[in-house]
Every structure is written in C-alpha cells, then in structure tokens.
Scaffold this motif. Structure first.
Motif, PDB file in Angstrom:
ATOM      1  N   LEU A  67       0.834  -1.208   0.000  1.00  0.00           N
ATOM      2  CA  LEU A  67       0.000   0.000   0.000  1.00  0.00           C
ATOM      3  C   LEU A  67       0.869   1.259   0.000  1.00  0.00           C
ATOM      4  O   LEU A  67       0.610   2.199  -0.761  1.00  0.00           O
ATOM      5  CB  LEU A  67      -0.933   0.006   1.213  1.00  0.00           C
ATOM      6  CG  LEU A  67      -1.811   1.249   1.378  1.00  0.00           C
ATOM      7  CD1 LEU A  67      -2.723   1.438   0.174  1.00  0.00           C
ATOM      8  CD2 LEU A  67      -2.607   1.163   2.678  1.00  0.00           C
ATOM      9  N   GLN A  68       1.905   1.263   0.819  1.00  0.00           N
ATOM     10  CA  GLN A  68       2.802   2.422   0.883  1.00  0.00           C
ATOM     11  C   GLN A  68       3.434   2.687  -0.478  1.00  0.00           C
ATOM     12  O   GLN A  68       3.454   3.832  -0.943  1.00  0.00           O
ATOM     13  CB  GLN A  68       3.888   2.153   1.928  1.00  0.00           C
ATOM     14  CG  GLN A  68       4.919   3.249   2.042  1.00  0.00           C
ATOM     15  CD  GLN A  68       6.019   2.891   3.039  1.00  0.00           C
ATOM     16  OE1 GLN A  68       5.796   2.127   3.973  1.00  0.00           O
ATOM     17  NE2 GLN A  68       7.200   3.442   2.823  1.00  0.00           N
ATOM     18  N   ASP A  69       3.924   1.654  -1.127  1.00  0.00           N
ATOM     19  CA  ASP A  69       4.562   1.825  -2.432  1.00  0.00           C
ATOM     20  C   ASP A  69       3.549   2.246  -3.495  1.00  0.00           C
ATOM     21  O   ASP A  69       3.851   3.091  -4.349  1.00  0.00           O
ATOM     22  CB  ASP A  69       5.283   0.544  -2.855  1.00  0.00           C
ATOM     23  CG  ASP A  69       6.515   0.268  -2.005  1.00  0.00           C
ATOM     24  OD1 ASP A  69       6.987   1.183  -1.301  1.00  0.00           O
ATOM     25  OD2 ASP A  69       7.017  -0.872  -2.042  1.00  0.00           O
ATOM     26  N   LEU A  70       2.355   1.673  -3.438  1.00  0.00           N
ATOM     27  CA  LEU A  70       1.302   2.062  -4.384  1.00  0.00           C
ATOM     28  C   LEU A  70       0.968   3.541  -4.237  1.00  0.00           C
ATOM     29  O   LEU A  70       0.863   4.266  -5.237  1.00  0.00           O
ATOM     30  CB  LEU A  70       0.055   1.210  -4.149  1.00  0.00           C
ATOM     31  CG  LEU A  70      -1.153   1.579  -4.991  1.00  0.00           C
ATOM     32  CD1 LEU A  70      -0.970   1.081  -6.413  1.00  0.00           C
ATOM     33  CD2 LEU A  70      -2.416   1.000  -4.389  1.00  0.00           C
ATOM     34  N   LEU A  71       0.816   4.005  -3.017  1.00  0.00           N
ATOM     35  CA  LEU A  71       0.528   5.423  -2.772  1.00  0.00           C
ATOM     36  C   LEU A  71       1.688   6.304  -3.232  1.00  0.00           C
ATOM     37  O   LEU A  71       1.488   7.366  -3.817  1.00  0.00           O
ATOM     38  CB  LEU A  71       0.232   5.664  -1.291  1.00  0.00           C
ATOM     39  CG  LEU A  71      -1.080   5.068  -0.775  1.00  0.00           C
ATOM     40  CD1 LEU A  71      -1.083   5.031   0.747  1.00  0.00           C
ATOM     41  CD2 LEU A  71      -2.262   5.843  -1.310  1.00  0.00           C
ATOM     42  N   GLY A  72       2.907   5.862  -2.969  1.00  0.00           N
ATOM     43  CA  GLY A  72       4.086   6.631  -3.385  1.00  0.00           C
ATOM     44  C   GLY A  72       4.203   6.746  -4.894  1.00  0.00           C
ATOM     45  O   GLY A  72       4.442   7.838  -5.431  1.00  0.00           O
ATOM     46  N   HIS A  73       4.013   5.626  -5.586  1.00  0.00           N
ATOM     47  CA  HIS A  73       4.071   5.667  -7.050  1.00  0.00           C
ATOM     48  C   HIS A  73       2.928   6.507  -7.619  1.00  0.00           C
ATOM     49  O   HIS A  73       3.114   7.240  -8.601  1.00  0.00           O
ATOM     50  CB  HIS A  73       4.050   4.255  -7.633  1.00  0.00           C
ATOM     51  CG  HIS A  73       5.312   3.491  -7.400  1.00  0.00           C
ATOM     52  ND1 HIS A  73       6.535   3.890  -7.905  1.00  0.00           N
ATOM     53  CD2 HIS A  73       5.561   2.358  -6.702  1.00  0.00           C
ATOM     54  CE1 HIS A  73       7.475   3.045  -7.532  1.00  0.00           C
ATOM     55  NE2 HIS A  73       6.910   2.104  -6.796  1.00  0.00           N
ATOM     56  N   SER A  74       1.752   6.409  -7.002  1.00  0.00           N
ATOM     57  CA  SER A  74       0.617   7.220  -7.457  1.00  0.00           C
ATOM     58  C   SER A  74       0.916   8.706  -7.290  1.00  0.00           C
ATOM     59  O   SER A  74       0.617   9.508  -8.179  1.00  0.00           O
ATOM     60  CB  SER A  74      -0.656   6.846  -6.689  1.00  0.00           C
ATOM     61  OG  SER A  74      -1.037   5.519  -6.987  1.00  0.00           O
ATOM     62  N   ALA A  75       1.507   9.082  -6.164  1.00  0.00           N
ATOM     63  CA  ALA A  75       1.863  10.487  -5.937  1.00  0.00           C
ATOM     64  C   ALA A  75       2.845  10.961  -7.004  1.00  0.00           C
ATOM     65  O   ALA A  75       2.655  12.030  -7.607  1.00  0.00           O
ATOM     66  CB  ALA A  75       2.463  10.667  -4.540  1.00  0.00           C
ATOM     67  N   GLU A  76       3.879  10.181  -7.248  1.00  0.00           N
ATOM     68  CA  GLU A  76       4.857  10.564  -8.272  1.00  0.00           C
ATOM     69  C   GLU A  76       4.201  10.688  -9.644  1.00  0.00           C
ATOM     70  O   GLU A  76       4.503  11.604 -10.408  1.00  0.00           O
ATOM     71  CB  GLU A  76       5.991   9.543  -8.327  1.00  0.00           C
ATOM     72  CG  GLU A  76       6.935   9.633  -7.155  1.00  0.00           C
ATOM     73  CD  GLU A  76       8.105   8.670  -7.273  1.00  0.00           C
ATOM     74  OE1 GLU A  76       7.993   7.652  -8.001  1.00  0.00           O
ATOM     75  OE2 GLU A  76       9.126   8.935  -6.633  1.00  0.00           O
ATOM     76  N   ASN A  77       3.286   9.759  -9.969  1.00  0.00           N
ATOM     77  CA  ASN A  77       2.610   9.806 -11.266  1.00  0.00           C
ATOM     78  C   ASN A  77       1.698  11.019 -11.378  1.00  0.00           C
ATOM     79  O   ASN A  77       1.581  11.615 -12.464  1.00  0.00           O
ATOM     80  CB  ASN A  77       1.812   8.519 -11.496  1.00  0.00           C
ATOM     81  CG  ASN A  77       2.721   7.319 -11.736  1.00  0.00           C
ATOM     82  OD1 ASN A  77       3.869   7.457 -12.127  1.00  0.00           O
ATOM     83  ND2 ASN A  77       2.195   6.144 -11.470  1.00  0.00           N
ATOM     84  N   LEU A  78       1.048  11.411 -10.293  1.00  0.00           N
ATOM     85  CA  LEU A  78       0.205  12.606 -10.319  1.00  0.00           C
ATOM     86  C   LEU A  78       1.044  13.863 -10.559  1.00  0.00           C
ATOM     87  O   LEU A  78       0.659  14.734 -11.337  1.00  0.00           O
ATOM     88  CB  LEU A  78      -0.601  12.724  -9.023  1.00  0.00           C
ATOM     89  CG  LEU A  78      -1.746  11.719  -8.897  1.00  0.00           C
ATOM     90  CD1 LEU A  78      -2.209  11.610  -7.450  1.00  0.00           C
ATOM     91  CD2 LEU A  78      -2.895  12.109  -9.812  1.00  0.00           C
TER      92      LEU A  78
END
Length: 134
Positions: A67-78
């Motif tokens: 979950l942490q990595d998914l949120l982190g990658h999502s933030a970077e992609n945004l």
C-alpha cells in the motif's frame, strides 16, 4: 473561437498547476502516514509484551509495504501528469494568437483564473518526500 481556445488552455493549466499537484500532495501525505505505521510494528504484533511476533506480522508488513509503495508511485505519477499537462498547455499556448496569449496571461494574474472552484488553488507547500519500501 479564440476565447474558447483560451478557456481550454486555462482548464489545462488548472489541472496541471492546481488539481494534480494537490492530489499528489494528498497521496504523498498518506504514503508518509502509512510508512509511519512501521515504527509500531513490534508493539502492535507481539503476542505478549517482549514475546514473539504474531503469525500475521509478516502478512501485515507485506500488505502495508504494498500500500505504501502504491501510494508513493501514485503520488509521483500525479506530479508527473501535472507537469505533462502544463507542457501540453504551453504547446497549445504557443500556437494561439497573440490576443489569445494576452487573455490567457491576464487570467492568471492573481493566481486563480476563471473556471476554478472555491477551493482550487496552486499549492504553496512543497510536496512531501515520498517513502518507498523497496
């Protein structure tokens, strides 16, 4: 027609400068909050104080890390998507007429162009550092 084109460019700038960065900051904060839960793993998953860890400890840690990595990658992609939208808006702006460019620039003088909702703004805070587990 130039007015419509200018409005479309402003919409792109609103998305790229306001909406996507704000979402990225939110995802980054949640990424950090999930990462902070690792600090209490030992106490949370001991069967007894000072005893062995629970059988679900590893399962929880893997789920949290995913979950942490998914949120982190999502933030970077945004954040990346916001920059891409700004680049697209700038390319459109270069193809617009001089009068259209003047209207566009005037619309952003106070930082909040027409077409924004009451809470939309260019984020003033720096995005949080994104934390990854792997």
């Amino acid at each position: 027609m130039p007015d419509q084109f200018t409005a479309d460019i402003n919409d792109l700038y609103i998305i790229g400068r306001m909406d996507l960065p704000t979402l990225g900051i939110t995802y980054g904060r949640v990424n950090n909050a999930v990462a902070a839960t690792a600090d209490s793993d030992r106490a949370a998953f001991e069967v007894t104080a000072g005893g062995p860890p629970s059988q679900i400890t590893t399962l929880w840690q893997n789920l949290r890390d995913d979950l942490q990595d998914l949120l982190g990658h999502s933030a970077e992609n945004l954040f990346s998507a916001g920059q891409t939208v700004i680049h697209i808006a700038e390319a459109y702006e270069q193809t617009d007429t001089e009068s259209g460019k003047a209207i566009l620039k005037a619309s952003w003088v106070d930082g909040t162009p027409p077409g924004t909702t009451g809470r939309e703004h260019v984020p003033v805070e720096q995005p949080p550092a994104i934390r990854f587990t792997r």
